[in-house]
Design a protein around this motif. Structure first.
Motif, PDB file in Angstrom:
ATOM      1  N   LEU A 191       0.827  -1.199   0.000  1.00  0.00           N
ATOM      2  CA  LEU A 191       0.000   0.000   0.000  1.00  0.00           C
ATOM      3  C   LEU A 191       0.867   1.257   0.000  1.00  0.00           C
ATOM      4  CD1 LEU A 191      -2.724  -0.984   2.608  1.00  0.00           C
ATOM      5  CD2 LEU A 191      -2.972  -0.917   0.134  1.00  0.00           C
ATOM      6  N   THR A 192       0.381   2.285  -0.680  1.00  0.00           N
ATOM      7  CA  THR A 192       1.103   3.560  -0.721  1.00  0.00           C
ATOM      8  C   THR A 192       0.815   4.347   0.563  1.00  0.00           C
ATOM      9  OG1 THR A 192      -0.723   4.769  -1.741  1.00  0.00           O
ATOM     10  CG2 THR A 192       0.831   3.653  -3.235  1.00  0.00           C
ATOM     11  N   PHE A 207     -10.109   2.870   2.982  1.00  0.00           N
ATOM     12  CA  PHE A 207      -8.886   2.115   3.232  1.00  0.00           C
ATOM     13  C   PHE A 207      -9.125   0.626   3.029  1.00  0.00           C
ATOM     14  CE2 PHE A 207      -6.056  -0.185   6.140  1.00  0.00           C
ATOM     15  CZ  PHE A 207      -4.872   0.088   5.495  1.00  0.00           C
ATOM     16  N   ILE A 208     -10.225   0.125   3.524  1.00  0.00           N
ATOM     17  CA  ILE A 208     -10.561  -1.291   3.335  1.00  0.00           C
ATOM     18  C   ILE A 208     -10.708  -1.590   1.847  1.00  0.00           C
ATOM     19  CG2 ILE A 208     -12.386  -2.996   3.713  1.00  0.00           C
ATOM     20  CD1 ILE A 208     -12.643  -1.683   6.575  1.00  0.00           C
ATOM     21  N   GLY A 209     -11.288  -0.662   1.101  1.00  0.00           N
ATOM     22  CA  GLY A 209     -11.378  -0.820  -0.355  1.00  0.00           C
ATOM     23  C   GLY A 209     -10.006  -0.900  -1.001  1.00  0.00           C
ATOM     24  N   ALA A 210      -9.056  -0.119  -0.498  1.00  0.00           N
ATOM     25  CA  ALA A 210      -7.684  -0.158  -1.029  1.00  0.00           C
ATOM     26  C   ALA A 210      -7.042  -1.522  -0.749  1.00  0.00           C
ATOM     27  CB  ALA A 210      -6.844   0.962  -0.424  1.00  0.00           C
ATOM     28  N   GLY A 220      -6.571  -8.217  -3.697  1.00  0.00           N
ATOM     29  CA  GLY A 220      -7.537  -9.102  -4.337  1.00  0.00           C
ATOM     30  C   GLY A 220      -8.285  -9.999  -3.363  1.00  0.00           C
ATOM     31  N   ILE A 221      -8.692  -9.428  -2.241  1.00  0.00           N
ATOM     32  CA  ILE A 221      -9.446 -10.206  -1.263  1.00  0.00           C
ATOM     33  C   ILE A 221     -10.842  -9.626  -1.105  1.00  0.00           C
ATOM     34  CG2 ILE A 221      -7.410 -11.017  -0.004  1.00  0.00           C
ATOM     35  CD1 ILE A 221      -7.874  -8.884   2.077  1.00  0.00           C
ATOM     36  N   ALA A 222     -11.741 -10.434  -0.555  1.00  0.00           N
ATOM     37  CA  ALA A 222     -13.130 -10.012  -0.369  1.00  0.00           C
ATOM     38  C   ALA A 222     -13.227  -8.922   0.697  1.00  0.00           C
ATOM     39  CB  ALA A 222     -13.980 -11.208   0.042  1.00  0.00           C
ATOM     40  N   LYS A 223     -14.299  -8.132   0.605  1.00  0.00           N
ATOM     41  CA  LYS A 223     -14.502  -7.035   1.550  1.00  0.00           C
ATOM     42  C   LYS A 223     -14.555  -7.548   2.981  1.00  0.00           C
ATOM     43  CE  LYS A 223     -17.442  -3.189   2.774  1.00  0.00           C
ATOM     44  NZ  LYS A 223     -18.643  -2.434   2.514  1.00  0.00           N
ATOM     45  N   PHE A 252      -8.339  -5.752   8.925  1.00  0.00           N
ATOM     46  CA  PHE A 252      -8.105  -4.388   9.378  1.00  0.00           C
ATOM     47  C   PHE A 252      -8.545  -4.200  10.825  1.00  0.00           C
ATOM     48  CE2 PHE A 252      -9.747  -0.011   9.931  1.00  0.00           C
ATOM     49  CZ  PHE A 252      -8.531   0.652   9.928  1.00  0.00           C
ATOM     50  N   TYR A 253      -9.776  -4.615  11.142  1.00  0.00           N
ATOM     51  CA  TYR A 253     -10.278  -4.400  12.494  1.00  0.00           C
ATOM     52  C   TYR A 253      -9.575  -5.281  13.513  1.00  0.00           C
ATOM     53  CZ  TYR A 253     -13.711  -1.255  10.597  1.00  0.00           C
ATOM     54  OH  TYR A 253     -14.312  -0.188   9.984  1.00  0.00           O
TER      55      TYR A 253
END
Length: 66
Positions: A24-25, A39-42, A48-51, A58-59
């Motif tokens: 990630l940048t 951020f989760i979308g990034a 290439g993983i599911a939401k 992340f959480y």
């Protein structure tokens, strides 16, 4: 919570994010501070993983530092 504590926690989280998602940048990582959903979308897009999985990761990381 005062500003110094909040800023310190953000810096800790940012360091852990860089370790876990090294591709990630800095701009994408900055989105975590402003907007968790973007951020989760990034994470989804870059890895290439599911939401659901991106949110979980992340959480999970965020909660470890709380």
């Amino acid at each position: 919570m005062n500003h110094d504590i909040t800023e310190g926690k953000w810096k800790q989280l940012k360091g852990h994010i860089k370790e876990k998602w090294a591709d990630l940048t800095d701009d994408e990582i900055g989105q975590a501070q402003a907007n968790n959903e973007r951020f989760i979308g990034a994470i989804q897009e870059r890895y290439g993983i599911a939401k659901d999985e991106a949110e979980r990761q992340f959480y999970e990381l965020k909660n470890k530092l709380s």
